[in-house]
Design an enzyme around this catalytic site. Structure first.
Site, PDB file in Angstrom:
ATOM      1  N   TYR A   1       1.000  -1.043   0.253  1.00 51.29           N
ATOM      2  CA  TYR A   1       0.068  -0.267   0.022  1.00 51.29           C
ATOM      3  C   TYR A   1       0.728   1.786  -0.460  1.00 51.29           C
ATOM      4  O   TYR A   1       1.745   1.542   0.958  1.00 51.29           O
ATOM      5  CB  TYR A   1      -0.691  -0.440   1.310  1.00 51.29           C
ATOM      6  CG  TYR A   1      -2.275   0.806   1.286  1.00 51.29           C
ATOM      7  CD1 TYR A   1      -3.330   0.678   0.083  1.00 51.29           C
ATOM      8  CD2 TYR A   1      -2.312   1.578   2.105  1.00 51.29           C
ATOM      9  CE1 TYR A   1      -4.244   1.596   0.280  1.00 51.29           C
ATOM     10  CE2 TYR A   1      -4.025   2.567   1.745  1.00 51.29           C
ATOM     11  CZ  TYR A   1      -4.331   2.400   0.872  1.00 51.29           C
ATOM     12  OH  TYR A   1      -5.834   3.551   0.459  1.00 51.29           O
TER      13      TYR A   1
ATOM     14  N   ASN B   1     -15.898   2.739   0.770  1.00 49.95           N
ATOM     15  CA  ASN B   1     -17.261   1.909  -0.271  1.00 49.95           C
ATOM     16  C   ASN B   1     -18.357   3.320  -0.541  1.00 49.95           C
ATOM     17  O   ASN B   1     -18.225   3.985  -2.115  1.00 49.95           O
ATOM     18  CB  ASN B   1     -17.149   1.274  -0.744  1.00 49.95           C
ATOM     19  CG  ASN B   1     -15.820  -0.326  -0.950  1.00 49.95           C
ATOM     20  OD1 ASN B   1     -14.891   0.397  -1.243  1.00 49.95           O
ATOM     21  ND2 ASN B   1     -15.977  -1.528  -0.089  1.00 49.95           N
TER      22      ASN B   1
ATOM     23  N   ASN C   1     -19.995  -6.273  -8.761  1.00 54.12           N
ATOM     24  CA  ASN C   1     -20.375  -6.783  -7.877  1.00 54.12           C
ATOM     25  C   ASN C   1     -19.285  -6.380  -6.500  1.00 54.12           C
ATOM     26  O   ASN C   1     -20.142  -6.946  -5.069  1.00 54.12           O
ATOM     27  CB  ASN C   1     -20.515  -8.162  -7.712  1.00 54.12           C
ATOM     28  CG  ASN C   1     -18.972  -8.861  -8.347  1.00 54.12           C
ATOM     29  OD1 ASN C   1     -18.593  -8.205  -8.540  1.00 54.12           O
ATOM     30  ND2 ASN C   1     -18.788  -9.470  -7.110  1.00 54.12           N
ATOM     31  N   SER C   2     -18.168  -5.490  -6.582  1.00 52.38           N
ATOM     32  CA  SER C   2     -17.736  -5.470  -5.521  1.00 52.38           C
ATOM     33  C   SER C   2     -18.453  -4.112  -4.606  1.00 52.38           C
ATOM     34  O   SER C   2     -19.338  -3.382  -4.484  1.00 52.38           O
ATOM     35  CB  SER C   2     -16.010  -4.695  -6.123  1.00 52.38           C
ATOM     36  OG  SER C   2     -17.158  -3.352  -6.123  1.00 52.38           O
TER      37      SER C   2
ATOM     38  N   ARG D   1     -17.693 -10.167 -13.689  1.00 49.05           N
ATOM     39  CA  ARG D   1     -17.037 -11.523 -14.561  1.00 49.05           C
ATOM     40  C   ARG D   1     -17.627 -13.147 -14.277  1.00 49.05           C
ATOM     41  O   ARG D   1     -17.079 -13.730 -14.504  1.00 49.05           O
ATOM     42  CB  ARG D   1     -14.921 -11.656 -14.107  1.00 49.05           C
ATOM     43  CG  ARG D   1     -15.097 -12.033 -12.633  1.00 49.05           C
ATOM     44  CD  ARG D   1     -13.235 -11.722 -12.096  1.00 49.05           C
ATOM     45  NE  ARG D   1     -13.450 -12.257 -10.979  1.00 49.05           N
ATOM     46  CZ  ARG D   1     -12.620 -12.437 -10.354  1.00 49.05           C
ATOM     47  NH1 ARG D   1     -11.291 -12.273 -11.421  1.00 49.05           N
ATOM     48  NH2 ARG D   1     -11.814 -12.384  -9.245  1.00 49.05           N
TER      49      ARG D   1
ATOM     50  N   GLY E   1      -8.493   1.342  -7.884  1.00 51.32           N
ATOM     51  CA  GLY E   1      -8.391  -0.396  -7.584  1.00 51.32           C
ATOM     52  C   GLY E   1      -7.690  -0.970  -8.909  1.00 51.32           C
ATOM     53  O   GLY E   1      -8.232  -0.604 -10.122  1.00 51.32           O
TER      54      GLY E   1
ATOM     55  N   MET F   1      -7.773  -4.184  -9.197  1.00 56.20           N
ATOM     56  CA  MET F   1      -7.872  -5.790  -8.801  1.00 56.20           C
ATOM     57  C   MET F   1      -6.895  -6.837  -9.633  1.00 56.20           C
ATOM     58  O   MET F   1      -7.274  -8.069  -8.472  1.00 56.20           O
ATOM     59  CB  MET F   1      -9.352  -6.366  -8.683  1.00 56.20           C
ATOM     60  CG  MET F   1      -9.951  -5.828  -7.679  1.00 56.20           C
ATOM     61  SD  MET F   1      -9.654  -5.096  -6.057  1.00 56.20           S
ATOM     62  CE  MET F   1      -9.786  -7.410  -5.264  1.00 56.20           C
TER      63      MET F   1
ATOM     64  N   TRP G   1      -8.207   8.663  -4.353  1.00 58.24           N
ATOM     65  CA  TRP G   1      -7.658   7.621  -3.170  1.00 58.24           C
ATOM     66  C   TRP G   1      -8.615   8.734  -1.957  1.00 58.24           C
ATOM     67  O   TRP G   1      -7.902  10.102  -1.915  1.00 58.24           O
ATOM     68  CB  TRP G   1      -6.057   7.873  -3.150  1.00 58.24           C
ATOM     69  CG  TRP G   1      -5.524   7.407  -1.895  1.00 58.24           C
ATOM     70  CD1 TRP G   1      -6.329   6.580  -1.604  1.00 58.24           C
ATOM     71  CD2 TRP G   1      -4.549   7.696  -1.269  1.00 58.24           C
ATOM     72  NE1 TRP G   1      -5.761   5.864  -0.510  1.00 58.24           N
ATOM     73  CE2 TRP G   1      -4.249   6.302  -0.156  1.00 58.24           C
ATOM     74  CE3 TRP G   1      -3.277   8.517  -1.754  1.00 58.24           C
ATOM     75  CZ2 TRP G   1      -3.686   6.380   0.530  1.00 58.24           C
ATOM     76  CZ3 TRP G   1      -2.269   8.048  -0.520  1.00 58.24           C
ATOM     77  CH2 TRP G   1      -2.266   7.652   0.470  1.00 58.24           C
TER      78      TRP G   1
HETATM   79  N1  LIG Z   1      -9.064   4.455  -3.883  1.00 57.10           N
HETATM   80  C1  LIG Z   1      -9.630   4.613  -3.598  1.00 57.10           C
HETATM   81  O1  LIG Z   1      -9.820   5.386  -2.895  1.00 57.10           O
HETATM   82  C2  LIG Z   1     -10.752   2.812  -3.503  1.00 57.10           C
HETATM   83  C3  LIG Z   1     -11.368   3.567  -2.207  1.00 57.10           C
HETATM   84  C4  LIG Z   1     -12.382   2.559  -2.223  1.00 57.10           C
HETATM   85  C5  LIG Z   1     -12.151   1.442  -2.580  1.00 57.10           C
HETATM   86  N2  LIG Z   1     -10.836   1.061  -3.787  1.00 57.10           N
HETATM   87  C6  LIG Z   1     -10.582  -0.558  -4.239  1.00 57.10           C
HETATM   88  O2  LIG Z   1     -12.144  -0.616  -4.434  1.00 57.10           O
HETATM   89  C7  LIG Z   1     -11.271  -2.406  -4.839  1.00 57.10           C
HETATM   90  C8  LIG Z   1     -12.857  -2.487  -4.739  1.00 57.10           C
HETATM   91  O3  LIG Z   1     -13.062  -2.458  -3.247  1.00 57.10           O
HETATM   92  P1  LIG Z   1     -14.243  -3.038  -2.630  1.00 57.10           P
HETATM   93  O4  LIG Z   1     -14.028  -2.854  -0.881  1.00 57.10           O
HETATM   94  O5  LIG Z   1     -15.168  -2.484  -3.256  1.00 57.10           O
HETATM   95  O6  LIG Z   1     -14.202  -5.025  -2.871  1.00 57.10           O
HETATM   96  P2  LIG Z   1     -14.300  -6.081  -2.712  1.00 57.10           P
HETATM   97  O7  LIG Z   1     -16.330  -5.951  -2.040  1.00 57.10           O
HETATM   98  O8  LIG Z   1     -14.020  -7.021  -1.427  1.00 57.10           O
HETATM   99  O9  LIG Z   1     -14.848  -7.038  -4.005  1.00 57.10           O
HETATM  100  C9  LIG Z   1     -13.519  -7.287  -4.966  1.00 57.10           C
HETATM  101  C10 LIG Z   1     -13.866  -7.268  -6.084  1.00 57.10           C
HETATM  102  O10 LIG Z   1     -12.465  -7.376  -7.224  1.00 57.10           O
HETATM  103  C11 LIG Z   1     -12.914  -8.620  -8.336  1.00 57.10           C
HETATM  104  N3  LIG Z   1     -12.076  -8.734  -8.666  1.00 57.10           N
HETATM  105  C12 LIG Z   1     -10.894  -9.348  -8.155  1.00 57.10           C
HETATM  106  N4  LIG Z   1     -10.195  -9.547  -8.701  1.00 57.10           N
HETATM  107  C13 LIG Z   1     -10.130  -9.494  -9.972  1.00 57.10           C
HETATM  108  C14 LIG Z   1      -9.455  -9.301 -10.959  1.00 57.10           C
HETATM  109  N5  LIG Z   1      -8.841 -10.535 -11.218  1.00 57.10           N
HETATM  110  N6  LIG Z   1     -10.381  -9.240 -12.107  1.00 57.10           N
HETATM  111  C15 LIG Z   1     -11.819  -8.441 -12.195  1.00 57.10           C
HETATM  112  N7  LIG Z   1     -12.170  -8.007 -11.387  1.00 57.10           N
HETATM  113  C16 LIG Z   1     -11.541  -9.062 -10.006  1.00 57.10           C
HETATM  114  C17 LIG Z   1     -13.895  -9.476  -6.917  1.00 57.10           C
HETATM  115  O11 LIG Z   1     -14.949 -10.129  -8.549  1.00 57.10           O
HETATM  116  P3  LIG Z   1     -14.908 -11.390  -7.969  1.00 57.10           P
HETATM  117  O12 LIG Z   1     -16.379 -11.294  -6.946  1.00 57.10           O
HETATM  118  O13 LIG Z   1     -15.699 -11.988  -9.467  1.00 57.10           O
HETATM  119  O14 LIG Z   1     -14.170 -12.445  -7.568  1.00 57.10           O
HETATM  120  C18 LIG Z   1     -15.374  -8.175  -6.384  1.00 57.10           C
HETATM  121  O15 LIG Z   1     -16.240  -7.438  -7.637  1.00 57.10           O
HETATM  122  C19 LIG Z   1     -10.497  -2.455  -4.664  1.00 57.10           C
HETATM  123  O16 LIG Z   1      -9.403  -2.199  -5.537  1.00 57.10           O
HETATM  124  C20 LIG Z   1     -10.345  -1.082  -3.827  1.00 57.10           C
HETATM  125  O17 LIG Z   1      -9.029  -0.757  -3.117  1.00 57.10           O
HETATM  126  C21 LIG Z   1     -10.382   1.988  -4.189  1.00 57.10           C
END
Ligand SMILES: NC(=O)c1ccc[n+]([C@@H]2O[C@H](COP(=O)([O-])OP(=O)(O)OC[C@H]3O[C@@H](n4cnc5c(N)ncnc54)[C@H](OP(=O)(O)O)[C@@H]3O)[C@@H](O)[C@H]2O)c1
Length: 331
Positions: free
Chosen positions: A56, A128, A154-155, A177, A242, A244, A267
């Site tokens: 991170y 989120n 779906n995240s 996916r 993100g 992922m 961010w």
């Molecule tokens: N920049 C920022 O300030 C900020 C703020 C919030 C979140 N985020 C980022 O947003 C992203 C989602 O966070 P979250 O908490 O919402 O996650 P989450 O609820 O844990 O869900 C993870 C998601 O990523 C998908 N995924 C995982 N590996 C993948 C791949 N190789 N290809 C395509 N999809 C993939 C999963 O799909 P499946 O269900 O199909 O496995 C699921 O939809 C993360 O990267 C997180 O760090 C960033």
């Protein structure tokens, strides 16, 4: 009440199940401007995993306690605190390490949650849903009926985008996916749900009647981000938040020259740290209002106790979960 608390700690960066330990610390005492918060819930987010791995950007000094968000109950007030009352449910700041039973924290850094919101839901409003709110407000001027496209729909973040966009009158194209998610996301308010593939652009055109899409939200990177960019209208904006897939963005020069696309990023911790409390509350208040109506309930796949930190992170690192992994603490 015990005079000690359990705290999750890592003394070196590495694979989360290998490096996490449970330690005992004295019960926290508040400084004059602090309160003691007894934790109620804290999720395991992708950023927590990355922070423990040492991947991170804001790399914490070790030993450290993970956890960028969570909620708890104020149980003790420092001598000079008059802005908050005992018993209030609060959302914690992102820099204190929420995977612990209790913490002393500056009262001015807390956000008080209005009645009617469950502590587990409150624990997942800060990262989120606030990110989703900013994504839909901070980059492109959208009007009712405008389309937004996103991947990893779906995240936790993706579901917040769906619900907030729906609330604001915007339409969403949601890319996933796994086909088994299509119906579920449509039921959450997703207007169009498609499985990612090389046919995405044509499928989006057909499903939206060729609508001009001004905003794309990318949390996957690599080919998936490029497919989103290809769906944007001339002058559209892709905001990345993100990666992922762990793949970098690959943007052909033609998307700059012939479509004048804009590529931005967010961010949320940086936004939060630089926002005034009034700016933070301008995002929190509508989200609280939605939460009180039963919206923005982040799906939970399984709750763990803090003693089960290794199992919890192992579970959170699995693909294809049905929702978040959350630490819940005894009331
Ligand atoms: N920049 C920022 O300030 C900020 C703020 C919030 C979140 N985020 C980022 O947003 C992203 C989602 O966070 P979250 O908490 O919402 O996650 P989450 O609820 O844990 O869900 C993870 C998601 O990523 C998908 N995924 C995982 N590996 C993948 C791949 N190789 N290809 C395509 N999809 C993939 C999963 O799909 P499946 O269900 O199909 O496995 C699921 O939809 C993360 O990267 C997180 O760090 C960033």
């Amino acid at each position: 009440m015990s005079n000690t608390i359990k705290v999750v700690v890592y003394e070196r960066h590495g694979n989360p199940p290998d490096v996490l330990q449970i330690k005992t610390e004295p019960w926290p005492k508040p400084a004059t401007d602090e309160v003691v918060v007894q934790m109620r819930a804290a999720p395991v987010n992708p950023a927590d995993i990355n922070a423990i791995e040492g991947k991170y950007p804001a790399r914490r000094e070790v030993p450290a306690t993970p956890g960028f968000e969570g909620s708890g109950i104020v149980i003790e007030l420092g001598a000079n605190v008059s802005t908050i009352t005992k018993g209030a449910l609060v959302i914690l700041p992102h820099n204190i390490g929420t995977w612990r039973e209790a913490v002393a924290v500056k009262a001015a850094e807390l956000v008080v949650v209005p009645p009617g919101i469950d502590p587990v839901d409150a624990a997942m409003l800060k990262i989120n849903p606030i990110t989703a709110w900013r994504l839909l407000h901070g980059y492109v001027d959208l009007s009712g009926g405008d389309w937004v496209i996103q991947n990893a729909a779906n995240s936790g973040a993706g579901r917040a985008v769906i619900q907030i966009a729906h609330e604001l009158g915007f339409k969403t194209v949601n890319v996933v996916r796994r086909p088994e998610l299509i119906e579920e996301l449509r039921n959450e308010g997703g207007d169009v749900v498609l499985v990612d593939s090389d046919k995405l652009r044509d499928e989006v055109k057909a499903a939206t009647g060729g609508a001009a899409i001004k905003l794309a939200l990318n949390s996957v990177g690599g080919d998936s981000a490029l497919r989103l960019a290809n769906c944007l209208a001339f002058g559209g904006t892709l905001v990345s938040f993100g990666a992922m897939s762990l793949q970098p963005l690959k943007i052909p020069t033609g998307l700059f020259i012939f479509k004048d696309l804009r590529f931005r990023g967010i961010w949320i911790n940086h936004w939060y740290d630089n926002a005034t409390m009034a700016e933070r509350m301008a995002a929190f208040n509508p989200l609280f209002e939605m939460a009180r109506r039963g919206l923005l309930k982040t799906k939970v796949e399984k709750s763990y106790s803090i003693d089960q930190a290794k199992e919890a992170v192992t579970h959170a690192m699995r693909d294809k979960r049905g929702g978040k992994i959350v630490f819940q603490f005894a009331a």
